[in-house]
Design a protein around this motif. Structure first.
Motif, PDB file in Angstrom:
ATOM      1  N   VAL A  95      -4.210  -3.082  -0.974  1.00 50.21           N
ATOM      2  CA  VAL A  95      -2.899  -2.503  -0.658  1.00 50.21           C
ATOM      3  C   VAL A  95      -2.697  -2.545   0.858  1.00 50.21           C
ATOM      4  O   VAL A  95      -3.549  -2.045   1.606  1.00 50.21           O
ATOM      5  N   PRO A  96      -1.620  -3.119   1.352  1.00 51.52           N
ATOM      6  CA  PRO A  96      -1.427  -3.238   2.813  1.00 51.52           C
ATOM      7  C   PRO A  96      -1.311  -1.876   3.487  1.00 51.52           C
ATOM      8  O   PRO A  96      -0.778  -0.924   2.921  1.00 51.52           O
ATOM      9  N   TYR A  97      -1.820  -1.823   4.707  1.00 50.40           N
ATOM     10  CA  TYR A  97      -1.716  -0.607   5.510  1.00 50.40           C
ATOM     11  C   TYR A  97      -0.385  -0.670   6.273  1.00 50.40           C
ATOM     12  O   TYR A  97      -0.115  -1.631   6.993  1.00 50.40           O
ATOM     13  N   LYS A  98       0.455   0.354   6.142  1.00 50.11           N
ATOM     14  CA  LYS A  98       1.818   0.280   6.666  1.00 50.11           C
ATOM     15  C   LYS A  98       2.159   1.350   7.700  1.00 50.11           C
ATOM     16  O   LYS A  98       3.251   1.333   8.259  1.00 50.11           O
ATOM     17  N   THR A  99       1.267   2.278   7.964  1.00 52.46           N
ATOM     18  CA  THR A  99       1.635   3.430   8.791  1.00 52.46           C
ATOM     19  C   THR A  99       1.793   3.066  10.261  1.00 52.46           C
ATOM     20  O   THR A  99       2.795   3.379  10.893  1.00 52.46           O
ATOM     21  N   VAL A 100       0.801   2.410  10.835  1.00 51.43           N
ATOM     22  CA  VAL A 100       0.794   2.102  12.263  1.00 51.43           C
ATOM     23  C   VAL A 100       0.919   0.589  12.454  1.00 51.43           C
ATOM     24  O   VAL A 100       0.216  -0.173  11.796  1.00 51.43           O
ATOM     25  N   LYS A 101       1.774   0.185  13.345  1.00 54.61           N
ATOM     26  CA  LYS A 101       1.960  -1.241  13.610  1.00 54.61           C
ATOM     27  C   LYS A 101       0.696  -1.823  14.238  1.00 54.61           C
ATOM     28  O   LYS A 101       0.160  -1.289  15.208  1.00 54.61           O
ATOM     29  N   GLY A 102       0.256  -2.942  13.713  1.00 59.88           N
ATOM     30  CA  GLY A 102      -0.939  -3.604  14.235  1.00 59.88           C
ATOM     31  C   GLY A 102      -2.242  -3.058  13.682  1.00 59.88           C
ATOM     32  O   GLY A 102      -3.310  -3.606  13.957  1.00 59.88           O
ATOM     33  N   TYR A 103      -2.176  -1.992  12.916  1.00 61.33           N
ATOM     34  CA  TYR A 103      -3.376  -1.399  12.308  1.00 61.33           C
ATOM     35  C   TYR A 103      -3.374  -1.792  10.834  1.00 61.33           C
ATOM     36  O   TYR A 103      -2.409  -1.532  10.121  1.00 61.33           O
ATOM     37  N   ASN A 104      -4.462  -2.419  10.386  1.00 59.51           N
ATOM     38  CA  ASN A 104      -4.493  -2.930   9.017  1.00 59.51           C
ATOM     39  C   ASN A 104      -5.799  -2.542   8.335  1.00 59.51           C
ATOM     40  O   ASN A 104      -6.574  -1.732   8.845  1.00 59.51           O
ATOM     41  N   ASN A 105      -6.040  -3.149   7.176  1.00 61.09           N
ATOM     42  CA  ASN A 105      -7.231  -2.798   6.397  1.00 61.09           C
ATOM     43  C   ASN A 105      -8.531  -3.173   7.108  1.00 61.09           C
ATOM     44  O   ASN A 105      -9.573  -2.574   6.847  1.00 61.09           O
ATOM     45  N   TRP A 106      -8.484  -4.154   7.989  1.00 61.97           N
ATOM     46  CA  TRP A 106      -9.678  -4.482   8.768  1.00 61.97           C
ATOM     47  C   TRP A 106     -10.041  -3.325   9.692  1.00 61.97           C
ATOM     48  O   TRP A 106     -11.198  -2.923   9.778  1.00 61.97           O
ATOM     49  N   ASN A 107      -9.051  -2.815  10.391  1.00 63.79           N
ATOM     50  CA  ASN A 107      -9.314  -1.670  11.266  1.00 63.79           C
ATOM     51  C   ASN A 107      -9.768  -0.453  10.466  1.00 63.79           C
ATOM     52  O   ASN A 107     -10.715   0.256  10.863  1.00 63.79           O
ATOM     53  N   LEU A 108      -9.086  -0.231   9.339  1.00 61.91           N
ATOM     54  CA  LEU A 108      -9.389   0.951   8.539  1.00 61.91           C
ATOM     55  C   LEU A 108     -10.808   0.891   7.983  1.00 61.91           C
ATOM     56  O   LEU A 108     -11.557   1.876   8.056  1.00 61.91           O
ATOM     57  N   SER A 109     -11.200  -0.256   7.434  1.00 62.07           N
ATOM     58  CA  SER A 109     -12.545  -0.368   6.855  1.00 62.07           C
ATOM     59  C   SER A 109     -13.620  -0.246   7.931  1.00 62.07           C
ATOM     60  O   SER A 109     -14.667   0.369   7.720  1.00 62.07           O
ATOM     61  N   GLY A 110     -13.353  -0.814   9.124  1.00 64.96           N
ATOM     62  CA  GLY A 110     -14.329  -0.688  10.210  1.00 64.96           C
ATOM     63  C   GLY A 110     -14.456   0.737  10.715  1.00 64.96           C
ATOM     64  O   GLY A 110     -15.573   1.219  10.976  1.00 64.96           O
TER      65      GLY A 110
END
Length: 303
Positions: free
Chosen positions: A199-214
């Motif tokens: 599911v795509p991360y939509k809250t913060v621009k430029g912040y995605n699942n790669w950032n979230l998982s890390g």
């Protein structure tokens, strides 16, 4: 017929020998009975010697001598002073280090475990810990060729992290703390990776699942280090996003959200260091040229 005088009588006493009757009263049967009695006594003595002890006594003795049973939950938290040690085997060729206190510090050095049997013992400890914490659905432990794979994941009622956040659920924080108590007593190196669904991360621009998982993997690492895990035990903290789903047929399924801890065997650690280390020959590419780099290995110093 003429009657004889009393003097003429001749008394003859004839005794007949009855062989069968006298043989039945002979002493031969006593020797045989004595031999039989001695044989039975010897048998009873052997049976008495090899009879197992009382199970309660055996369990009590095992609890005293086995360092894995250190007051119940003490093994799984940071309060136990008993080093984690697997039951002794006849030969342990895969143990890299001894588990004896060092002369300099008096501290017990962690042990690296490599054989499937040793890893299975550690996996059983972690499953018992999960059962104690009511986290059976949140912990999955697998013995793999590279070592021990520990999956910490959501269940139907509890999420490890709040959706789209690195805020850790208290239940999973306790689970990581107790897990750190076990791994702190093991010398194997760790790789911690974070995984999300697709599911795509939509809250913060430029912040995605790669950032979230890390960020989630780093959060798990910090909780474990704060709970007693040596910082040097972790070789890598990795972001995997959604590229390694547990359910490839359903990439958006919440079952794909997890933290994985890979406890490396000595062989797997060696391969890892060959890839990322500086001790291997390599070719460095730049815009100007390609250069072959062969590290120089200094000979050991002699005193």
């Amino acid at each position: 017929m003429r009657r004889r005088n009393e003097k003429d009588f001749e008394v003859i006493v004839k005794r007949r020998k009855k062989g069968g009757h006298e043989e039945s009263h002979s002493g031969a049967w006593k020797v045989a009975f004595a031999d039989f009695t001695m044989a039975m006594m010897a048998l009873f003595m052997v049976l008495w010697v090899i009879t197992p002890q009382n199970p309660k006594q055996t369990a009590a003795a095992e609890q005293i001598t086995n360092p894995l049973v250190d007051g119940g939950a003490g093994v799984f938290d940071g309060n136990s002073k008993t080093p984690l040690e697997m039951p002794a085997a006849p030969t342990q060729p895969n143990k890299v280090e001894s588990h004896e206190p060092t002369k300099e510090t008096g501290k017990v050095e962690p042990v690296k475990y490599s054989s499937p049997a040793e890893l299975k013992e550690l996996a059983d400890l972690m499953q018992a810990m999960a059962l104690e914490l009511d986290a059976q659905a949140n912990v999955e432990v697998q013995v793999v060729p590279q070592g021990l794979r520990i999956l910490i994941k959501d269940d139907q009622q509890r999420f490890m992290f709040e959706r789209g956040s690195v805020q850790l659920n208290p239940h999973f924080a306790t689970l990581l703390e107790r897990l750190a108590g076990v791994l702190a007593k093991v010398g194997n190196k760790l790789i911690i990776s974070g995984h999300t669904d697709s599911v795509p991360y939509k809250t913060v621009k430029g912040y995605n699942n790669w950032n979230l998982s890390g960020d989630r993997a780093l959060r798990a690492r910090n909780v474990m280090v704060d709970s007693g895990l040596a910082p040097g035990s972790v070789l890598q903290v990795a972001a995997q996003a959604d590229v390694m789903p547990l359910r490839p047929d359903a990439p958006e399924d919440g079952a794909n959200r997890r933290i994985e801890i890979l406890m490396l065997t000595a062989k797997a650690e060696g391969l890892y260091r060959e890839i990322f280390g500086e001790q291997q020959a390599r070719v460095d590419y730049s815009s100007e040229k390609a250069e072959l780099v062969i590290p120089t290995i200094e000979p050991p110093q002699t005193l």
